[in-house]
Design an enzyme around this catalytic site. Sequence first.
Site, PDB file in Angstrom:
ATOM      1  N   HIS A 160       0.863  -1.051  -0.158  1.00 36.06           N
ATOM      2  CA  HIS A 160       0.088  -0.080   0.083  1.00 36.06           C
ATOM      3  C   HIS A 160       0.811   1.259   0.009  1.00 36.06           C
ATOM      4  CE1 HIS A 160      -3.040   3.170   1.254  1.00 36.06           C
ATOM      5  NE2 HIS A 160      -3.988   2.279   0.798  1.00 36.06           N
ATOM      6  N   GLU A 190      -3.960   1.497  -7.472  1.00 35.72           N
ATOM      7  CA  GLU A 190      -4.258   2.448  -6.584  1.00 35.72           C
ATOM      8  C   GLU A 190      -3.376   3.521  -7.122  1.00 35.72           C
ATOM      9  OE1 GLU A 190      -6.487   1.252  -3.044  1.00 35.72           O
ATOM     10  OE2 GLU A 190      -4.648   1.347  -2.276  1.00 35.72           O
TER      11      GLU A 190
HETATM   12  P1  PGA Z   1      -9.893   5.690  -0.312  1.00 36.56           P
HETATM   13  O1  PGA Z   1      -8.691   4.792  -0.163  1.00 36.56           O
HETATM   14  O2  PGA Z   1     -10.740   4.866  -0.895  1.00 36.56           O
HETATM   15  O3  PGA Z   1     -10.305   6.414   0.888  1.00 36.56           O
HETATM   16  O4  PGA Z   1      -9.192   6.753  -1.343  1.00 36.56           O
HETATM   17  C1  PGA Z   1      -8.239   3.831  -0.716  1.00 36.56           C
HETATM   18  C2  PGA Z   1      -6.992   3.261   0.097  1.00 36.56           C
HETATM   19  O5  PGA Z   1      -6.344   3.823   0.573  1.00 36.56           O
HETATM   20  O6  PGA Z   1      -6.952   1.871  -0.403  1.00 36.56           O
END
Ligand code: PGA
Length: 236
Positions: free
Chosen positions: A89, A155
């Site tokens: 992450h 992401e």
């Molecule tokens: P968010 O976070 O949906 O609040 O943008 C996503 C994540 O950090 O996995």
Amino acid sequence: MKINQRRTIIAGNWKSFKDKDRALDLVEKLVENSDSFFPEVVIAPPPMLLELIINHVGSTIKVASQNCHGSGQANMLKKLGISYCIIGHSDYRQDGETNDMIRDKVDLLLNNDITPILCCGENRYDREKGHEHDVITDQLDNLDNYLSHMVIAYEPVWAIGGNTTASLRQIQDMHAHIRKILSYNNVPILYGGSCNPINATEIFSDPNVDGGLIGRASLIPDQFNKLIDIAKLAKF
Ligand code: PGA
């Protein structure tokens, strides 16, 4: 039924949320809405709530760890009955977690029968420079033998935790890029970064998007349940 055979997954990353009573209330509302059949629902509570949550989710919801810090912990997670573990992450990459460290974690987790949810994503600078594809290729490099047993979450760092989601075109482009890198068609690729019930119908319409990794909206029962329903409609 889905045309491809990939799993559809809606995963909630609770990050540092640690209010026990609200957590149990949230789990209860999710259990009411989920059937173990479709889509797969996963929640990732912080470490101190893992045991409590795993004792309350029943069989319809799977539990993920938010990271793994070594073989002792991987073994403990296995004994607890944890199914998934989020790794790579951006919160941890920003704190110095490298691709090599992530690869070691993948190895550890798979040896303990825990499926890694590997996050990849470029930051704003990389995107502005037009380097986003290279960054993702690099983050998925050296994982060839493992990839077929993993879940990938794309992401874009600049879309996490703010008000900006990637556009559908950007998501389609990157998910197609990732799909090309994976030689296995069975690997689910989730999208994460400000995904919510307003934008999810469009995002989940892309055939290469197999669900979402959800931050803020996973803590609001109505929103997370809505995302599960949207995935059901889009992918079943
Ligand atoms: P968010 O976070 O949906 O609040 O943008 C996503 C994540 O950090 O996995």
